[in-house]
Design a protein around this motif. Sequence first.
Motif, PDB file in Angstrom:
ATOM      1  N   ASN A 134       0.603  -0.988   0.203  1.00  0.00           N
ATOM      2  CA  ASN A 134       0.169  -0.375   0.264  1.00  0.00           C
ATOM      3  C   ASN A 134       0.940   1.571   0.040  1.00  0.00           C
ATOM      4  O   ASN A 134       1.624   2.067   1.188  1.00  0.00           O
ATOM      5  N   LEU A 135       1.322   1.985  -1.094  1.00  0.00           N
ATOM      6  CA  LEU A 135       2.183   3.181  -1.198  1.00  0.00           C
ATOM      7  C   LEU A 135       1.872   4.241  -0.555  1.00  0.00           C
ATOM      8  O   LEU A 135       2.069   5.375  -0.590  1.00  0.00           O
ATOM      9  N   ASP A 136       0.494   4.358   0.220  1.00  0.00           N
ATOM     10  CA  ASP A 136      -0.006   4.856   0.951  1.00  0.00           C
ATOM     11  C   ASP A 136       0.392   4.895   2.433  1.00  0.00           C
ATOM     12  O   ASP A 136       0.698   5.449   3.206  1.00  0.00           O
ATOM     13  N   ASP A 137       0.802   3.814   2.863  1.00  0.00           N
ATOM     14  CA  ASP A 137       1.072   3.859   4.412  1.00  0.00           C
ATOM     15  C   ASP A 137       2.984   4.446   4.676  1.00  0.00           C
ATOM     16  O   ASP A 137       3.570   3.999   3.387  1.00  0.00           O
ATOM     17  N   PRO A 138       3.535   4.571   5.754  1.00  0.00           N
ATOM     18  CA  PRO A 138       4.187   5.048   5.754  1.00  0.00           C
ATOM     19  C   PRO A 138       5.590   4.808   5.844  1.00  0.00           C
ATOM     20  O   PRO A 138       5.603   3.642   5.872  1.00  0.00           O
ATOM     21  N   GLY A 139       6.763   4.824   5.377  1.00  0.00           N
ATOM     22  CA  GLY A 139       7.222   4.506   5.131  1.00  0.00           C
ATOM     23  C   GLY A 139       7.341   2.595   3.946  1.00  0.00           C
ATOM     24  O   GLY A 139       8.635   2.406   4.083  1.00  0.00           O
ATOM     25  N   ALA A 140       6.286   2.746   3.280  1.00  0.00           N
ATOM     26  CA  ALA A 140       5.848   1.777   2.321  1.00  0.00           C
ATOM     27  C   ALA A 140       7.077   2.156   1.014  1.00  0.00           C
ATOM     28  O   ALA A 140       7.163   3.283   0.754  1.00  0.00           O
ATOM     29  N   HIS A 141       7.940   1.312   0.969  1.00  0.00           N
ATOM     30  CA  HIS A 141       8.997   1.503  -0.520  1.00  0.00           C
ATOM     31  C   HIS A 141       8.006   0.766  -2.065  1.00  0.00           C
ATOM     32  O   HIS A 141       7.251  -0.042  -1.958  1.00  0.00           O
ATOM     33  N   ARG A 142       8.294   1.998  -2.567  1.00  0.00           N
ATOM     34  CA  ARG A 142       8.033   2.030  -3.734  1.00  0.00           C
ATOM     35  C   ARG A 142       8.500   1.428  -4.846  1.00  0.00           C
ATOM     36  O   ARG A 142      10.202   1.974  -5.160  1.00  0.00           O
ATOM     37  N   PRO A 143       8.117   0.079  -5.813  1.00  0.00           N
ATOM     38  CA  PRO A 143      10.005  -0.711  -6.346  1.00  0.00           C
ATOM     39  C   PRO A 143       9.705   0.470  -7.609  1.00  0.00           C
ATOM     40  O   PRO A 143       8.821   1.587  -7.763  1.00  0.00           O
TER      41      PRO A 143
END
Length: 67
Positions: free
Chosen positions: A18-27
């Motif tokens: 979930n790219l909205d989560d803080p700290g989420a890593h976007r490939p």
Amino acid sequence: MASEIARKFSHLLTEVVNLDDPGAHRPENVFAVPTYVLDGKVLSLGNPHREHLFASITAALGDAPPD
């Protein structure tokens, strides 16, 4: 659809990011959502037809049949 992939291809690690989560890593190669990626290769941008995605996964795995 991720849960269906996890059941059909149980030998694969299936992860939803979930790219909205803080700290989420976007490939690096993800620029739209949803995006389906296998081993760094984009299989689909957007939600494909289930059969098409399953066929793409099977082909990417070298035609190994799903579990």
